[in-house]
Scaffold this active site. Structure first.
Site, PDB file in Angstrom:
ATOM      1  CB  SER A   1      -0.842  -0.043   1.103  1.00 33.20           C
ATOM      2  OG  SER A   1      -1.650  -1.104   1.065  1.00 33.20           O
TER       3      SER A   1
ATOM      4  NE  ARG B   1      -2.575   4.797   0.370  1.00 29.27           N
ATOM      5  CZ  ARG B   1      -3.245   3.618  -0.164  1.00 29.27           C
ATOM      6  NH1 ARG B   1      -2.308   2.564  -0.481  1.00 29.27           N
ATOM      7  NH2 ARG B   1      -4.480   3.322   0.229  1.00 29.27           N
TER       8      ARG B   1
ATOM      9  CG  ASP C   1      -5.798  -6.935   1.941  1.00 31.80           C
ATOM     10  OD1 ASP C   1      -6.881  -7.051   1.827  1.00 31.80           O
ATOM     11  OD2 ASP C   1      -5.028  -5.849   1.992  1.00 31.80           O
TER      12      ASP C   1
ATOM     13  NE  ARG D   1      -3.240  -9.487   0.647  1.00 35.01           N
ATOM     14  CZ  ARG D   1      -1.959  -9.023   0.573  1.00 35.01           C
ATOM     15  NH1 ARG D   1      -0.881  -9.895   1.318  1.00 35.01           N
ATOM     16  NH2 ARG D   1      -1.687  -7.871   0.142  1.00 35.01           N
TER      17      ARG D   1
HETATM   18  O1  SPQ Z   1      -4.870  -3.677  -4.667  1.00 34.00           O
HETATM   19  P1  SPQ Z   1      -5.951  -4.658  -4.333  1.00 34.00           P
HETATM   20  O2  SPQ Z   1      -5.798  -5.911  -5.321  1.00 34.00           O
HETATM   21  O3  SPQ Z   1      -7.052  -4.354  -4.008  1.00 34.00           O
HETATM   22  O4  SPQ Z   1      -4.983  -5.297  -3.095  1.00 34.00           O
HETATM   23  C1  SPQ Z   1      -5.636  -5.922  -1.750  1.00 34.00           C
HETATM   24  C2  SPQ Z   1      -4.634  -7.111  -1.488  1.00 34.00           C
HETATM   25  O5  SPQ Z   1      -5.161  -8.333  -0.904  1.00 34.00           O
HETATM   26  O6  SPQ Z   1      -3.271  -6.974  -1.726  1.00 34.00           O
HETATM   27  C3  SPQ Z   1      -7.085  -6.482  -1.748  1.00 34.00           C
HETATM   28  F1  SPQ Z   1      -7.153  -7.418  -2.541  1.00 34.00           F
HETATM   29  O7  SPQ Z   1      -5.386  -5.094  -0.673  1.00 34.00           O
HETATM   30  C4  SPQ Z   1      -6.131  -3.639  -0.634  1.00 34.00           C
HETATM   31  C5  SPQ Z   1      -6.814  -3.824   0.575  1.00 34.00           C
HETATM   32  O8  SPQ Z   1      -7.812  -4.917   0.625  1.00 34.00           O
HETATM   33  C6  SPQ Z   1      -5.159  -2.689  -0.476  1.00 34.00           C
HETATM   34  C7  SPQ Z   1      -5.845  -1.485  -0.091  1.00 34.00           C
HETATM   35  C8  SPQ Z   1      -4.731  -0.082  -0.254  1.00 34.00           C
HETATM   36  O9  SPQ Z   1      -3.728  -0.240  -0.393  1.00 34.00           O
HETATM   37  O10 SPQ Z   1      -5.652   0.761  -0.116  1.00 34.00           O
HETATM   38  C9  SPQ Z   1      -6.939  -1.152   0.631  1.00 34.00           C
HETATM   39  C10 SPQ Z   1      -7.834  -2.552   0.828  1.00 34.00           C
HETATM   40  O11 SPQ Z   1      -8.970  -2.491  -0.129  1.00 34.00           O
HETATM   41  P2  SPQ Z   1     -10.202  -1.538   0.357  1.00 34.00           P
HETATM   42  O12 SPQ Z   1     -11.039  -1.985  -0.993  1.00 34.00           O
HETATM   43  O13 SPQ Z   1     -10.828  -2.269   1.596  1.00 34.00           O
HETATM   44  O14 SPQ Z   1      -9.768  -0.496   0.333  1.00 34.00           O
END
Ligand code: SPQ
Length: 429
Positions: free
Chosen positions: A20, A24, A311, A384
């Site tokens: 994350s 960013r 996650d 995952r």
């Molecule tokens: O980027 P992506 O594919 O959505 O990745 C995931 C992961 O498991 O790595 C979810 F599938 O993480 C997201 C997390 O679930 C990463 C994230 C972020 O960096 O802001 C936020 C979460 O998603 P959300 O939809 O709850 O905001």
């Protein structure tokens, strides 16, 4: 692929960089004025999707193998891409970029792989449309490819979020940084706050009061030096492996401990894991965690902790298969719209290995402890799920074959090597 086998996990592992924060760091670096350097960038496919997307939008980004250097162009310095941009598998990239592109005066099309093209985007498109951006999905649906025709004069917004999601929150914040006036976002539940923290790190202003976030635009950000801490979501696989494999003893260094991400540590503690946290560095939000195998007890996981471990729920489900009693996971319907439907994938793939696990409308019910056995399983293209199944395979006497093992590369390209090293009692640097 035949999964790695082991009798225990021992040794030390420096946890790979946070996904994350790596995403960013590229986004803020591109949108700031001046140079940003990023050290310990996560070299996973998802983060390279973000890096390549900003290169296509005219941002000079170089990589010497150690440091990523971004020549920031400011919010008004992005250029139209020559073609549609491939976002691969990354939900974070596409959703946050929609918020960024909402304030640009040109049109951009973003598309992904089959998994990304099935993930819902209305959650981001609806608030951005309220702010004046024009967004459309494939054939008038909410699914990618998404075309964003931004507007330079975005309106501020007051928005109560219907889902707990850092991606939705961040997309709105990126648009609000470009709008003229004050936007207010009210979260359903507090989600990871890396976007808010990095705005402050890059010299911008944002205020948070409980679940209420206020941001006034337009803002100008300044390039920074970013050092990415380790990803607790990647650490979770080894925390769990060590907790459930007899005679294990693992030390994880550089684990990110931002409090909006540490729900897994609360769960391990409540289940009775033998775990200790050392060398907490509050500046870099990282720590060393030592964990050894121990007796575990089933618990209920629900409510506001869910976004703090969203996650980690597939690997927590595996943890629960080895705990005494019943574990109930509730309020986690968001799992259905990840890279796969993670409620179904976790339950069905672990059932193939003999787990007593039942999917529900918003979570899972797991009875333990269960002796898992070998079998043929699939990651279903979800990193995952693939990594959780590798940790499950460490518990079986028979072989486990994993289909679509390469999916792990989006967040952890060296995962299987690192499992092998710890299975041999070594050190992962
Ligand atoms: O980027 P992506 O594919 O959505 O990745 C995931 C992961 O498991 O790595 C979810 F599938 O993480 C997201 C997390 O679930 C990463 C994230 C972020 O960096 O802001 C936020 C979460 O998603 P959300 O939809 O709850 O905001």
């Amino acid at each position: 692929m035949k999964l790695v086998k082991a009798t225990h996990l021992n040794g030390t592992i420096a946890v790979p960089a946070d996904k994350s924060i790596s995403h960013r760091s590229i986004m803020f670096g591109a949108l700031a004025k001046g140079t940003t350097t990023v050290r310990n960038f996560l070299r996973g496919k998802d983060c390279f999707s973000t890096l390549h997307a900003f290169q296509k939008l005219g941002v000079p980004i170089t990589d010497d193998g150690e440091t990523i250097t971004i020549e920031g162009q400011g919010f008004d310095g992005l250029k139209p891409a020559e073609t549609a941009i491939d976002i691969g598998n990354s939900g974070t990239t596409i959703r946050l970029m929609m918020g960024i592109l909402a304030g640009q005066s040109f049109e951009t099309t973003l598309y992904g792989d089959d998994s990304l093209n099935r993930r819902p985007m209305n959650r981001v498109m609806l608030p951005l449309r309220e702010m004046g951006a024009i967004l459309s999905g494939d054939q008038n649906t909410e699914f990618p490819p998404i075309t964003v025709a931004g507007k330079e004069s975005l309106l501020p917004i007051t928005y109560t979020m219907p889902v707990a999601s850092a991606q939705v929150k961040s997309a709105i914040i990126f648009a609000a940084l470009q709008a003229k006036g004050t936007s207010t976002i009210i979260e359903k539940e507090a989600s990871r706050n890396h976007t808010e923290e990095m705005i402050r790190q890059f010299g911008g202003n944002i205020s948070t009061e409980g679940k209420k976030i206020t941001v006034t635009g337009p803002q100008t950000l300044q390039g920074q030096e970013v050092i990415v801490p380790g990803d607790i979501s990647s650490a979770a696989f080894f925390l769990t492996g060590a907790a459930i494999m007899p005679k294990s003893d693992v030390t994880l260094t550089n684990v990110g401990i931002n409090p909006t991400r540490t729900g897994i540590l609360d769960v391990l503690e409540e289940m009775g894991a033998d775990m200790s946290i050392h060398d907490q560095d509050m500046q870099n939000q990282s720590a060393t965690i030592a964990i050894r195998s121990s007796e575990l007890t089933g618990i209920t996981i629900s409510g506001d902790i869910i976004p703090r471990l969203i996650d980690e729920l597939p690997i927590i489900a595996l943890l629960a298969t080895q705990a005494n009693g019943t574990t109930v996971i509730k309020d986690a319907e968001e799992l259905k719209v990840k890279e796969t439907n993670r409620i179904d994938a976790t339950a069905e793939e672990l059932q193939k290995l003999g787990a007593d696990i039942t999917p529900t409308a918003d979570g899972l019910i797991i009875h333990g402890p269960t002796k898992l056995h070998g079998g043929q399983v699939s990651s279903r293209g979800d990193h995952r799920i693939g990594m959780m199944l590798q940790i499950a395979a460490l518990l079986t006497d028979e072989d486990v074959e994993l289909d679509w093992a390469e999916a792990v590369a989006v967040s952890y390209p060296h995962f299987f090597d690192d499992v092998t090293t710890l299975a041999q009692g070594g050190e992962v640097k």
